[in-house]
Design a protein around this motif. Sequence first.
Motif, PDB file in Angstrom:
ATOM      1  N   ARG A 335      60.713  47.254  45.848  1.00 13.87           N
ATOM      2  CA  ARG A 335      60.829  46.494  44.593  1.00 13.87           C
ATOM      3  C   ARG A 335      61.975  45.480  44.639  1.00 13.87           C
ATOM      4  NH1 ARG A 335      57.555  48.359  40.742  1.00 13.87           N
ATOM      5  NH2 ARG A 335      56.431  50.252  41.294  1.00 13.87           N
ATOM      6  N   ASP A 336      62.873  45.643  45.608  1.00 19.26           N
ATOM      7  CA  ASP A 336      63.981  44.671  45.748  1.00 19.26           C
ATOM      8  C   ASP A 336      63.460  43.256  45.988  1.00 19.26           C
ATOM      9  OD1 ASP A 336      65.500  46.919  45.592  1.00 19.26           O
ATOM     10  OD2 ASP A 336      66.023  46.996  47.719  1.00 19.26           O
ATOM     11  N   TYR A 337      62.254  43.165  46.567  1.00 19.91           N
ATOM     12  CA  TYR A 337      61.693  41.847  46.872  1.00 19.91           C
ATOM     13  C   TYR A 337      61.138  41.151  45.625  1.00 19.91           C
ATOM     14  CZ  TYR A 337      61.871  42.625  51.940  1.00 19.91           C
ATOM     15  OH  TYR A 337      62.291  42.823  53.236  1.00 19.91           O
ATOM     16  N   LEU A 338      60.822  41.912  44.592  1.00 17.56           N
ATOM     17  CA  LEU A 338      60.267  41.308  43.372  1.00 17.56           C
ATOM     18  C   LEU A 338      61.281  40.346  42.779  1.00 17.56           C
ATOM     19  CD1 LEU A 338      58.616  44.468  41.740  1.00 17.56           C
ATOM     20  CD2 LEU A 338      57.507  42.687  43.095  1.00 17.56           C
ATOM     21  N   GLY A 339      60.787  39.220  42.305  1.00 23.08           N
ATOM     22  CA  GLY A 339      61.677  38.215  41.725  1.00 23.08           C
ATOM     23  C   GLY A 339      62.018  37.088  42.679  1.00 23.08           C
ATOM     24  N   CYS A 340      61.698  37.269  43.979  1.00 20.83           N
ATOM     25  CA  CYS A 340      61.935  36.147  44.902  1.00 20.83           C
ATOM     26  C   CYS A 340      60.704  35.241  44.915  1.00 20.83           C
ATOM     27  CB  CYS A 340      62.297  36.630  46.299  1.00 20.83           C
ATOM     28  SG  CYS A 340      60.941  37.289  47.249  1.00 20.83           S
ATOM     29  N   SER A 341      60.857  34.048  45.435  1.00 21.13           N
ATOM     30  CA  SER A 341      59.738  33.096  45.438  1.00 21.13           C
ATOM     31  C   SER A 341      58.740  33.462  46.529  1.00 21.13           C
ATOM     32  CB  SER A 341      60.245  31.669  45.655  1.00 21.13           C
ATOM     33  OG  SER A 341      60.661  31.501  47.002  1.00 21.13           O
ATOM     34  N   ILE A 342      57.515  32.989  46.383  1.00 16.77           N
ATOM     35  CA  ILE A 342      56.478  33.225  47.399  1.00 16.77           C
ATOM     36  C   ILE A 342      56.907  32.638  48.744  1.00 16.77           C
ATOM     37  CG2 ILE A 342      55.140  31.145  46.803  1.00 16.77           C
ATOM     38  CD1 ILE A 342      53.673  34.559  47.891  1.00 16.77           C
ATOM     39  N   VAL A 343      57.636  31.520  48.681  1.00 13.49           N
ATOM     40  CA  VAL A 343      58.117  30.871  49.910  1.00 13.49           C
ATOM     41  C   VAL A 343      59.071  31.811  50.652  1.00 13.49           C
ATOM     42  CG1 VAL A 343      59.486  28.952  50.836  1.00 13.49           C
ATOM     43  CG2 VAL A 343      57.817  28.523  49.030  1.00 13.49           C
ATOM     44  N   GLU A 344      60.058  32.352  49.919  1.00 13.10           N
ATOM     45  CA  GLU A 344      61.037  33.261  50.529  1.00 13.10           C
ATOM     46  C   GLU A 344      60.360  34.515  51.075  1.00 13.10           C
ATOM     47  OE1 GLU A 344      65.148  32.841  48.081  1.00 13.10           O
ATOM     48  OE2 GLU A 344      63.414  33.486  46.915  1.00 13.10           O
ATOM     49  N   LEU A 345      59.420  35.062  50.303  1.00 16.85           N
ATOM     50  CA  LEU A 345      58.761  36.306  50.698  1.00 16.85           C
ATOM     51  C   LEU A 345      58.015  36.157  52.024  1.00 16.85           C
ATOM     52  CD1 LEU A 345      58.045  39.238  49.869  1.00 16.85           C
ATOM     53  CD2 LEU A 345      55.947  38.309  48.862  1.00 16.85           C
ATOM     54  N   LEU A 346      57.242  35.073  52.166  1.00 20.50           N
ATOM     55  CA  LEU A 346      56.429  34.895  53.378  1.00 20.50           C
ATOM     56  C   LEU A 346      57.293  34.664  54.614  1.00 20.50           C
ATOM     57  CD1 LEU A 346      53.376  32.807  52.082  1.00 20.50           C
ATOM     58  CD2 LEU A 346      53.635  35.276  52.277  1.00 20.50           C
ATOM     59  N   VAL A 347      58.446  34.036  54.423  1.00 15.57           N
ATOM     60  CA  VAL A 347      59.357  33.817  55.557  1.00 15.57           C
ATOM     61  C   VAL A 347      60.084  35.116  55.912  1.00 15.57           C
ATOM     62  CG1 VAL A 347      61.408  32.563  56.362  1.00 15.57           C
ATOM     63  CG2 VAL A 347      59.622  31.350  55.108  1.00 15.57           C
ATOM     64  N   LYS A 348      60.538  35.859  54.873  1.00 14.83           N
ATOM     65  CA  LYS A 348      61.224  37.134  55.118  1.00 14.83           C
ATOM     66  C   LYS A 348      60.332  38.122  55.870  1.00 14.83           C
ATOM     67  CE  LYS A 348      64.567  37.270  51.280  1.00 14.83           C
ATOM     68  NZ  LYS A 348      64.840  37.839  49.948  1.00 14.83           N
ATOM     69  N   LEU A 349      59.032  38.082  55.579  1.00 15.31           N
ATOM     70  CA  LEU A 349      58.098  39.005  56.217  1.00 15.31           C
ATOM     71  C   LEU A 349      57.525  38.459  57.521  1.00 15.31           C
ATOM     72  CD1 LEU A 349      56.126  40.267  53.073  1.00 15.31           C
ATOM     73  CD2 LEU A 349      57.971  41.417  54.286  1.00 15.31           C
TER      74      LEU A 349
END
Length: 406
Positions: A335-349
Amino acid sequence: MDNVYDILLERGYIKQTTHEKEIRELLGKEKITFYIGFDPTADSLHVGHFLQMMVMAHMQRAGHRPIALLGGGTGMVGDPTGKTDMRKMMTPEQIQHNIDCFKNQISKFIDLKDGKAIIENNANWLLDLNYIKFLREVGVHFSVNKMLTAECFKQRLQKGLSFLEFNYMLMQAYDFLELNRKYNCVLQFGGDDQWSNIIAGVNLIRRKEHKPAYGMTFTLLTKSDGKKMGKTEGGALWLNKEKTSPYDFYQYWRNVDDADVEKCLALLTFIPMEKVRRLGSLPGEKINEAKKILAYEVTKLVHGKEEAEKAEKASETLFAGGEDMGSVPTAEITRDYLGCSIVELLVKLNILASKSEVRRLISQNGLTVNDKKVEDPKLVVTEDDFKNGYMLVRRGKKNYNRIELK
């Protein structure tokens, strides 16, 4: 068709040869030793290397002995071929790690049992060379004027060719000489961008040993528009499933252009050419059947039958709109990932390599979350995006990733 030369020619591998008639005759009457070099510039082989290993496999099936030469020595210098800038120098530790990864992958494609193939490392003779002795033995046979006309140096000359890189051709030629002396290796293969380096080795053996040596290049894996094949949104198409998942690998071949299907079937599978031509000439929508066969066969060769079947099933399920996600690449987030942008999420993963790539995909209407096009790069990921505990991301038409919320 008994002569492997004719098989390689019919399937479209051969681009240039130093002595066409002699090579064909040699491959038809003798069992020879040949080599292909792999410089360890990454920790995985990619699809361009796979084409080279297909050549190795065809040759080995015909009774010839391959040497996979790993560039533990030449990797210290870096091949200037096709580069406008000097390659980043790697540490000995990086090179050794990459070599270990390459060895593991190559052993899946060629049979190493009972001396049927050899994996060598040119560090064994290059790292302890006496420089003066090397210059006297090898350097004396090279004309600087002639070297400067070689295709492999042309691009680098525009920005400045370092003396470090200038030595690369001599080192590769010396590799061939050393393999000739040690294993009676008489033929070097390589991509067509290696033509100048291969000729240098052939000529060196002929001058030093006064006996025949040969070179052959094969076609580079390109699309019908001339661009290099194997580039994806995330970079290269890797053979390591941790870097390119079997599903993404399968999808790449499932989505090749219609015009490239026959060429890929010929170069990257062992399907008989009669069937390859029939599949490649299927009209209209029927060409998709050929693409499915291509994707399955290449994925099976690289990742094994089980992974190929899982990728095939997952692909068909998604095309049909089903719920069984099979082997679609899956990442888990907290749940720590919730609230980040879709851009950030796809790069982080590591689903996409950079934020600019995600933004470009969005600007081209190529990114979908749960069947809804993403229009705003600032889109925030919330718990509502996780239907039944997961979010389905689609890149382009058919590349899917599943993200599970834990």
